[in-house]
Design an enzyme around this catalytic site. Structure first.
Site, mmCIF file in Angstrom:
data_model
loop_
_atom_site.group_PDB
_atom_site.id
_atom_site.type_symbol
_atom_site.label_atom_id
_atom_site.label_comp_id
_atom_site.label_asym_id
_atom_site.label_seq_id
_atom_site.Cartn_x
_atom_site.Cartn_y
_atom_site.Cartn_z
ATOM 1 N N CYS A 165 -3.189 12.283 13.759
ATOM 2 C CA CYS A 165 -3.736 11.734 13.668
ATOM 3 C C CYS A 165 -3.427 11.061 14.710
ATOM 4 O O CYS A 165 -3.189 10.795 15.866
ATOM 5 C CB CYS A 165 -3.067 11.253 11.860
ATOM 6 S SG CYS A 165 -2.231 9.275 12.748
ATOM 7 N N ARG A 176 -8.106 -0.334 5.713
ATOM 8 C CA ARG A 176 -7.625 0.691 4.895
ATOM 9 C C ARG A 176 -6.478 -0.378 4.493
ATOM 10 O O ARG A 176 -5.873 0.707 2.993
ATOM 11 C CB ARG A 176 -7.143 1.376 6.017
ATOM 12 C CG ARG A 176 -8.149 2.662 6.042
ATOM 13 C CD ARG A 176 -8.143 3.329 6.504
ATOM 14 N NE ARG A 176 -6.841 4.306 5.936
ATOM 15 C CZ ARG A 176 -6.574 5.691 6.044
ATOM 16 N NH1 ARG A 176 -6.693 5.893 7.903
ATOM 17 N NH2 ARG A 176 -5.544 5.958 5.566
ATOM 18 N N LYS A 208 0.763 -1.477 -0.155
ATOM 19 C CA LYS A 208 0.429 0.003 -0.001
ATOM 20 C C LYS A 208 0.783 1.082 -0.008
ATOM 21 O O LYS A 208 0.644 2.817 -1.083
ATOM 22 C CB LYS A 208 -0.835 -0.102 1.404
ATOM 23 C CG LYS A 208 -1.497 1.286 1.499
ATOM 24 C CD LYS A 208 -1.997 1.286 2.804
ATOM 25 C CE LYS A 208 -1.600 1.621 4.278
ATOM 26 N NZ LYS A 208 -1.213 2.935 4.734
ATOM 27 N N ASN A 209 1.856 1.310 0.615
ATOM 28 C CA ASN A 209 2.882 2.406 1.069
ATOM 29 C C ASN A 209 3.681 2.525 -0.453
ATOM 30 O O ASN A 209 4.517 3.624 0.003
ATOM 31 C CB ASN A 209 3.647 2.434 2.109
ATOM 32 C CG ASN A 209 2.409 2.219 3.658
ATOM 33 O OD1 ASN A 209 1.168 2.725 3.148
ATOM 34 N ND2 ASN A 209 2.817 2.477 4.686
ATOM 35 N N ASP A 213 5.730 0.187 12.723
ATOM 36 C CA ASP A 213 4.263 -0.317 11.394
ATOM 37 C C ASP A 213 3.981 -1.666 11.756
ATOM 38 O O ASP A 213 3.309 -2.021 11.916
ATOM 39 C CB ASP A 213 4.136 0.040 9.445
ATOM 40 C CG ASP A 213 3.844 1.660 9.659
ATOM 41 O OD1 ASP A 213 4.039 1.601 8.062
ATOM 42 O OD2 ASP A 213 3.570 2.440 10.127
ATOM 43 N N VAL A 222 9.424 6.615 16.652
ATOM 44 C CA VAL A 222 9.096 7.511 15.778
ATOM 45 C C VAL A 222 8.096 8.234 15.679
ATOM 46 O O VAL A 222 7.809 9.305 15.687
ATOM 47 C CB VAL A 222 8.518 5.953 14.303
ATOM 48 C CG1 VAL A 222 8.116 7.732 13.007
ATOM 49 C CG2 VAL A 222 9.553 5.294 13.979
ATOM 50 N N ARG A 243 2.185 14.537 13.329
ATOM 51 C CA ARG A 243 2.380 13.933 12.516
ATOM 52 C C ARG A 243 2.318 15.274 11.452
ATOM 53 O O ARG A 243 1.775 15.715 10.050
ATOM 54 C CB ARG A 243 1.690 13.213 11.248
ATOM 55 C CG ARG A 243 1.446 11.601 12.435
ATOM 56 C CD ARG A 243 0.769 10.785 11.723
ATOM 57 N NE ARG A 243 1.164 10.285 10.465
ATOM 58 C CZ ARG A 243 0.647 9.207 9.338
ATOM 59 N NH1 ARG A 243 -0.128 8.787 10.001
ATOM 60 N NH2 ARG A 243 1.520 8.681 8.507
ATOM 61 N N ARG A 278 -4.120 10.718 4.886
ATOM 62 C CA ARG A 278 -3.225 11.399 4.753
ATOM 63 C C ARG A 278 -2.062 11.317 4.178
ATOM 64 O O ARG A 278 -1.630 12.563 2.901
ATOM 65 C CB ARG A 278 -2.168 12.115 6.262
ATOM 66 C CG ARG A 278 -2.813 11.138 7.403
ATOM 67 C CD ARG A 278 -2.005 10.762 8.305
ATOM 68 N NE ARG A 278 -0.675 12.242 8.361
ATOM 69 C CZ ARG A 278 -0.591 13.087 8.802
ATOM 70 N NH1 ARG A 278 -1.556 13.150 9.541
ATOM 71 N NH2 ARG A 278 0.807 13.853 8.459
HETATM 72 C C1 EPZ Z 1 5.226 7.134 6.763
HETATM 73 O O1 EPZ Z 1 4.281 8.238 6.860
HETATM 74 C C2 EPZ Z 1 3.948 5.711 5.854
HETATM 75 N N1 EPZ Z 1 2.906 5.976 5.086
HETATM 76 C C3 EPZ Z 1 2.913 5.692 7.850
HETATM 77 O O2 EPZ Z 1 2.513 3.901 7.532
HETATM 78 C C4 EPZ Z 1 4.425 5.136 8.301
HETATM 79 O O3 EPZ Z 1 4.072 4.709 9.853
HETATM 80 C C5 EPZ Z 1 5.847 5.370 8.348
HETATM 81 O O4 EPZ Z 1 5.694 6.300 6.982
HETATM 82 C C6 EPZ Z 1 7.236 5.790 9.368
HETATM 83 O O5 EPZ Z 1 7.373 4.550 8.614
HETATM 84 C C7 EPZ Z 1 2.867 5.872 3.832
HETATM 85 O O6 EPZ Z 1 3.772 5.913 3.805
HETATM 86 C C8 EPZ Z 1 1.996 6.555 3.309
HETATM 87 P P1 EPZ Z 1 6.912 10.099 9.102
HETATM 88 P P2 EPZ Z 1 4.569 9.191 7.317
HETATM 89 O O7 EPZ Z 1 6.884 11.098 7.499
HETATM 90 O O8 EPZ Z 1 5.881 9.661 5.320
HETATM 91 C C9 EPZ Z 1 8.033 13.273 11.427
HETATM 92 C C10 EPZ Z 1 0.744 2.752 8.393
HETATM 93 O O9 EPZ Z 1 0.392 2.178 8.627
HETATM 94 N N2 EPZ Z 1 7.817 13.909 10.924
HETATM 95 O O10 EPZ Z 1 8.067 9.215 7.612
HETATM 96 O O11 EPZ Z 1 3.716 10.097 7.102
HETATM 97 C C11 EPZ Z 1 6.533 12.732 11.971
HETATM 98 O O12 EPZ Z 1 5.937 13.178 13.017
HETATM 99 C C12 EPZ Z 1 1.440 3.945 7.904
HETATM 100 O O13 EPZ Z 1 0.734 2.600 6.808
HETATM 101 C C13 EPZ Z 1 8.083 15.266 10.273
HETATM 102 O O14 EPZ Z 1 8.197 16.554 11.971
HETATM 103 O O15 EPZ Z 1 6.128 8.874 8.082
HETATM 104 C C14 EPZ Z 1 7.213 11.350 12.449
HETATM 105 O O16 EPZ Z 1 7.647 11.322 13.894
HETATM 106 C C15 EPZ Z 1 1.358 5.012 9.633
HETATM 107 N N3 EPZ Z 1 8.207 16.826 10.069
HETATM 108 C C16 EPZ Z 1 8.533 10.751 11.641
HETATM 109 O O17 EPZ Z 1 8.908 11.355 10.953
HETATM 110 C C17 EPZ Z 1 7.882 16.403 8.483
HETATM 111 O O18 EPZ Z 1 7.323 17.173 7.694
HETATM 112 C C18 EPZ Z 1 8.155 9.486 10.411
HETATM 113 O O19 EPZ Z 1 6.747 10.566 9.751
HETATM 114 C C19 EPZ Z 1 7.529 14.584 8.109
HETATM 115 C C20 EPZ Z 1 7.304 14.315 9.151
#
Ligand code: EPZ
Length: 418
Positions: free
Chosen positions: A117, A397, A22-23, A305, A327, A122, A93
């Site tokens: 979320c 989802r 999915k991702n 995840d 994370v 996030r 998102r």
């Molecule tokens: C991706 O989300 C995945 N979603 C998530 O999977 C997964 O948990 C996550 O990566 C971490 O591996 C998709 O790929 C669609 P991040 P993403 O930006 O990109 C902080 C699932 O269950 N951050 O890597 O939103 C954030 O708050 C979902 O399939 C900032 O501070 O995650 C977090 O603490 C849930 N500023 C950390 O980075 C930003 O601009 C990692 O978030 C962006 C992120």
């Protein structure tokens, strides 16, 4: 709302085939907005709700999107809208992944700012800072992010923290920027490399994907391509946990255990038997598992995840396991539900101390987010009695045909209308 009923105590046996990720499919669908003249054909796309939501978003923008089983053909003819509306973004998102492609190809994007979320705040500040570094003008108007740029220009971008969709958004934006873009401290997840493979197939010039430094030489146009989505490593880990907790013996096919090497290492340390097989690997476990400590981290660390599903396994393991979620700031909502089933878990900040109990007892429990739902399914497979999981729309989802796949492995599971 549907519920899932699971009669626990059956060791899972047999074979399960893993779907596409999915991702990886979500950014690939967004990337199709970059194609100038020919369609993008994506294969091995999982048939899950989030994918349908993204297809609807692309159609609402005016792209032609044809779903044929696990293949999707996208042709972004002249788009009629460059907007990702609030009612779709709040549901998913990942809609923010249209930001980079739209502003790179069309010079404008209007994307609802994703709200909070369940698992954490996030923010997407790093996405926006990267686009600004590339010359985009970013405004926040009535809860919408508006991004404008005549043409993005290459830039040196450094992420304070690796962000998966942030890396993906800027990879797509940089592909059409004027000049060279370097992303430092980039996310290294396999889904990043999968997106890069699609973009290169469309004519992008990218090096270093899968490492913390990615270099993109912008070009003036990208064309269509054919791309097969890589297997879902989180679904893979979820079925591995189900096999181990139920003391079963399952062949997990159509996937690659190297994508979850950190999880495999912890499962072996906990006592699961993992053997490589043609097209996949086998997970067996006859005895009670041993508690092991886990700390989540960006790839190649232990995936956040998989944290909830692994905690379910540890709830029934001998000894104590300390699980640290580094994370996201609020990804322990499954803990209260596991405690309802008799688990002995105490959380303090980012840490959860899990003391194994002799058995879990079935109970009515509630899913709160996608992976927490998967955790409750894993726990229900080993609990005594019939576990009832409400709000399983969260599961739908990201997991397709979950109850069919589990039933084929011998589980006593069925979906009921509430
Ligand atoms: C991706 O989300 C995945 N979603 C998530 O999977 C997964 O948990 C996550 O990566 C971490 O591996 C998709 O790929 C669609 P991040 P993403 O930006 O990109 C902080 C699932 O269950 N951050 O890597 O939103 C954030 O708050 C979902 O399939 C900032 O501070 O995650 C977090 O603490 C849930 N500023 C950390 O980075 C930003 O601009 C990692 O978030 C962006 C992120």
């Amino acid at each position: 709302m549907d519920k899932l009923l699971i009669e626990g105590g059956v060791p899972l046996r047999g074979e399960v085939k893993i779907d596409g990720a999915k991702n990886a499919a979500l950014p690939a669908l967004a990337a199709s907005l970059l194609a100038e003249d020919r369609e993008v054909l994506l294969e091995n796309v999982p048939q899950v709700v989030d994918i349908r939501t993204m297809c609807r978003l692309l159609r609402d923008m005016g792209a032609s999107v044809e779903e044929e089983g696990t293949s999707i053909r996208i042709l972004p003819r002249e788009l009629t809208s460059l907007e990702a509306p609030y009612d779709l973004v709040r549901k998913m998102r990942a809609s923010v992944l249209t930001l980079g492609p739209l502003v790179a190809r069309y010079g404008y994007a209007k994307v609802s700012s994703p709200g909070g979320c369940a698992i954490g705040e996030r923010p997407i500040d790093l996405h926006l800072a990267g686009l600004e570094a590339m010359g985009a003008k970013i405004d926040l108007v009535d809860g919408y992010i508006e991004a404008r740029a005549d043409r993005l220009r290459g830039a040196e971008i450094y992420f304070d923290t690796p962000t998966v969709t942030g890396t993906e958004n800027l990879l797509m934006a940089a592909a059409l920027a004027d000049g060279c873009t370097v992303i430092e401290n980039a996310a290294m997840e396999p889904e990043i490399s999968d997106l890069a493979a699609l973009l290169k197939g469309m004519g992008a010039k990218i090096e270093g994907e899968g490492t913390e430094r990615i270099e993109i030489q912008g070009t003036t146009r990208l064309t269509g391509a054919r791309h097969r989505i890589l297997p879902d490593r989180i679904e893979t880990a979820t079925y591995a946990a189900a096999a181990a907790i139920s003391r079963g013996d399952v062949l997990i096919q159509g996937t690659d255990k190297e994508m979850i090497a950190s999880v495999i290492q912890k499962m072996i340390a906990a006592g699961a038997e993992i053997t490589s097989e043609q097209e996949g690997f086998r997970v067996a476990s006859g005895e009670r598992l041993q508690g092991v400590d886990v700390t989540t981290a960006p790839y190649p660390g232990f995936p956040t995840d998989v944290q909830a599903q692994f905690m379910a396994m540890m709830a029934l393991a001998d000894g104590t396991s300390v699980i640290r979620e580094m994370v996201f700031e609020n990804r322990f909502m499954h803990v209260a539900e596991l405690r309802r089933m008799g688990a002995d878990i105490r959380t303090k900040g980012a840490s959860a101390v899990v003391r194994g109990v002799p058995s879990l007892k079935a109970a009515p429990v509630m899913a709160t987010d996608l992976r927490a739902s998967a955790c409750l399914v894993v726990a229900g497979l080993a609990a005594e009695g019939r576990t009832q999981i409400a709000r399983i729309y969260h599961l739908d989802r990201g997991y397709s045909s979950l109850e069919e796949k589990l039933s084929r492995l011998g589980a006593r599971v069925r979906r009921v209308k509430d």
